[in-house]
Design an enzyme around this catalytic site. Sequence first.
Site, PDB file in Angstrom:
ATOM      1  N   GLY A 106      42.810  29.595  31.028  1.00 23.15           N
ATOM      2  CA  GLY A 106      42.347  30.623  32.140  1.00 23.15           C
ATOM      3  C   GLY A 106      43.014  30.437  33.541  1.00 23.15           C
ATOM      4  O   GLY A 106      42.650  30.874  34.421  1.00 23.15           O
ATOM      5  N   LEU A 107      44.254  29.488  33.441  1.00 16.65           N
ATOM      6  CA  LEU A 107      44.703  29.228  34.673  1.00 16.65           C
ATOM      7  C   LEU A 107      45.874  29.752  34.655  1.00 16.65           C
ATOM      8  O   LEU A 107      46.965  29.466  35.719  1.00 16.65           O
ATOM      9  CB  LEU A 107      44.905  27.717  34.695  1.00 16.65           C
ATOM     10  CG  LEU A 107      43.222  26.840  34.912  1.00 16.65           C
ATOM     11  CD1 LEU A 107      43.877  25.305  35.058  1.00 16.65           C
ATOM     12  CD2 LEU A 107      42.865  27.250  36.096  1.00 16.65           C
ATOM     13  N   GLY A 108      46.391  30.814  33.868  1.00 11.72           N
ATOM     14  CA  GLY A 108      47.523  31.648  34.174  1.00 11.72           C
ATOM     15  C   GLY A 108      48.827  31.209  33.648  1.00 11.72           C
ATOM     16  O   GLY A 108      49.737  31.468  34.330  1.00 11.72           O
ATOM     17  N   SER A 109      48.757  30.166  32.832  1.00 15.60           N
ATOM     18  CA  SER A 109      50.106  29.454  32.401  1.00 15.60           C
ATOM     19  C   SER A 109      50.878  30.629  31.631  1.00 15.60           C
ATOM     20  O   SER A 109      52.156  30.377  31.990  1.00 15.60           O
ATOM     21  CB  SER A 109      49.771  28.412  31.308  1.00 15.60           C
ATOM     22  OG  SER A 109      50.074  28.632  30.215  1.00 15.60           O
ATOM     23  N   SER A 110      50.541  31.357  31.020  1.00 15.41           N
ATOM     24  CA  SER A 110      51.690  32.431  30.366  1.00 15.41           C
ATOM     25  C   SER A 110      52.080  33.398  31.315  1.00 15.41           C
ATOM     26  O   SER A 110      53.164  33.816  31.284  1.00 15.41           O
ATOM     27  CB  SER A 110      50.962  33.011  28.928  1.00 15.41           C
ATOM     28  OG  SER A 110      49.784  33.952  29.609  1.00 15.41           O
ATOM     29  N   ALA A 111      51.054  33.779  32.298  1.00 14.69           N
ATOM     30  CA  ALA A 111      51.843  34.365  33.432  1.00 14.69           C
ATOM     31  C   ALA A 111      52.828  33.823  34.199  1.00 14.69           C
ATOM     32  O   ALA A 111      53.803  34.473  34.575  1.00 14.69           O
ATOM     33  CB  ALA A 111      50.612  34.992  34.235  1.00 14.69           C
ATOM     34  N   PRO A 142      47.523  23.552  32.678  1.00 11.78           N
ATOM     35  CA  PRO A 142      46.987  23.403  31.261  1.00 11.78           C
ATOM     36  C   PRO A 142      47.106  24.971  30.815  1.00 11.78           C
ATOM     37  O   PRO A 142      47.022  25.913  31.130  1.00 11.78           O
ATOM     38  CB  PRO A 142      45.748  23.247  31.357  1.00 11.78           C
ATOM     39  CG  PRO A 142      45.567  22.638  32.823  1.00 11.78           C
ATOM     40  CD  PRO A 142      46.586  23.375  33.688  1.00 11.78           C
ATOM     41  N   ASP A 184      46.953  38.201  36.663  1.00 14.89           N
ATOM     42  CA  ASP A 184      47.824  36.925  36.795  1.00 14.89           C
ATOM     43  C   ASP A 184      49.163  36.741  37.124  1.00 14.89           C
ATOM     44  O   ASP A 184      49.610  35.968  37.867  1.00 14.89           O
ATOM     45  CB  ASP A 184      47.581  36.298  35.270  1.00 14.89           C
ATOM     46  CG  ASP A 184      46.196  35.998  34.720  1.00 14.89           C
ATOM     47  OD1 ASP A 184      45.368  36.401  35.491  1.00 14.89           O
ATOM     48  OD2 ASP A 184      45.875  35.053  33.881  1.00 14.89           O
TER      49      ASP A 184
HETATM   50  O1  PMV Z   1      42.223  33.430  30.861  1.00 14.58           O
HETATM   51  P1  PMV Z   1      43.535  34.027  31.703  1.00 14.58           P
HETATM   52  O2  PMV Z   1      44.171  33.445  32.827  1.00 14.58           O
HETATM   53  O3  PMV Z   1      44.687  34.744  30.979  1.00 14.58           O
HETATM   54  O4  PMV Z   1      42.566  35.366  32.572  1.00 14.58           O
HETATM   55  C1  PMV Z   1      42.306  36.285  32.011  1.00 14.58           C
HETATM   56  C2  PMV Z   1      41.529  37.118  33.068  1.00 14.58           C
HETATM   57  C3  PMV Z   1      41.029  38.437  32.447  1.00 14.58           C
HETATM   58  O5  PMV Z   1      40.409  39.583  33.364  1.00 14.58           O
HETATM   59  C4  PMV Z   1      39.924  38.426  31.408  1.00 14.58           C
HETATM   60  C5  PMV Z   1      42.134  39.615  31.782  1.00 14.58           C
HETATM   61  C6  PMV Z   1      43.027  40.108  32.541  1.00 14.58           C
HETATM   62  O6  PMV Z   1      44.178  40.410  32.152  1.00 14.58           O
HETATM   63  O7  PMV Z   1      42.783  40.412  33.627  1.00 14.58           O
END
Ligand code: PMV
Length: 316
Positions: A85-90, A81, A132
């Site tokens: 916050g599950l790192g999809s763009s990474a 998704p 990520d």
């Molecule tokens: O929401 P995400 O999956 O991009 O995670 C962000 C994590 C943070 O610590 C808030 C930012 C980071 O780059 O570490």
Amino acid sequence: MNEAFASAPGKFVILGEHAVVYGKPAIAIAIDRRFYMSVKKSNEFMINNEAADIRQNPHLRYILGNYDMMPVSVNMDSRIPTGSGLGSSAALSVAFSAAMRALNNRSLNVADIAKEAFEAEYFSQGRGSPMDTSASAHGYGIALNMSKEKEDILWNISKNEHAWNVSRIDVPKMTFVIGCTGIRAATGPLVEKVRKYKDSNRFASDIIEEISGITVEGLKCIRSNDVVNLGKLMTKNHKLLSILGVSSDELNKLVNASLPYAYGAKLTGAGGGGCMVALTDQPDKVCEAISSRGGAPFIVKTGVEGVRTSEKSEQK
Ligand code: PMV
């Protein structure tokens, strides 16, 4: 090679998000949801078989800059998704870095992929940590700024005044449920919000120190498979993130709904919306509780491999 295929997993953060931006420790675990990508040389830039200004996508744009903006046709399909916050763009950056390397017969060294993908993320967001991209590249479980054991260190990454060492960690079999609020929240503005709070208020720096201490304790719990105390630390971490202003009513609702059936629960990633994660041995009950509060739950499989490339599509 005419066409290169790559895939990379998403992740959740079990402890330490936001604090990690300031060089503090964090722990992330790869999940069995992947970003799939194929790349081939082309006369023009294309995305999913349609002409596109690929340079409008900053992650791809950054990596293409390392190939003199060579035109490519990119096909992508993600099971992660987005904005959650599950790192999809990474995972996108990691998979694209790997696919471009494979296509151009460059090194597939995972540390190089993790570093290039981090630079692409940083270029796109203007801030952040390599958590990520490192979790997606290595897979399994990683810790940042924790290990003193040389053999556990995977790579070191620095940017401006911050430096991170990334180490592998063994994650025992544990059951996690992720619950998504369905609300998309961009990471950049949330990281910026915490930075402003931290710069203007000593109290916020103390909270970040406290999160750092919790994360160090949490790694001990992971190493000793102490789910009871690990859960307590996760819930405590959630409360501290709420004080930093990155939780939301929806996230709190899902965290609270899962707690009667979980060792602990917290938001995961940047917050503001996105997803939460619960550590539990009653995953079906937690899923039910999350669904009944309007969230979309799924049970996570851990022990997941990081980036991989192939000459054929992995997808059926
Ligand atoms: O929401 P995400 O999956 O991009 O995670 C962000 C994590 C943070 O610590 C808030 C930012 C980071 O780059 O570490």
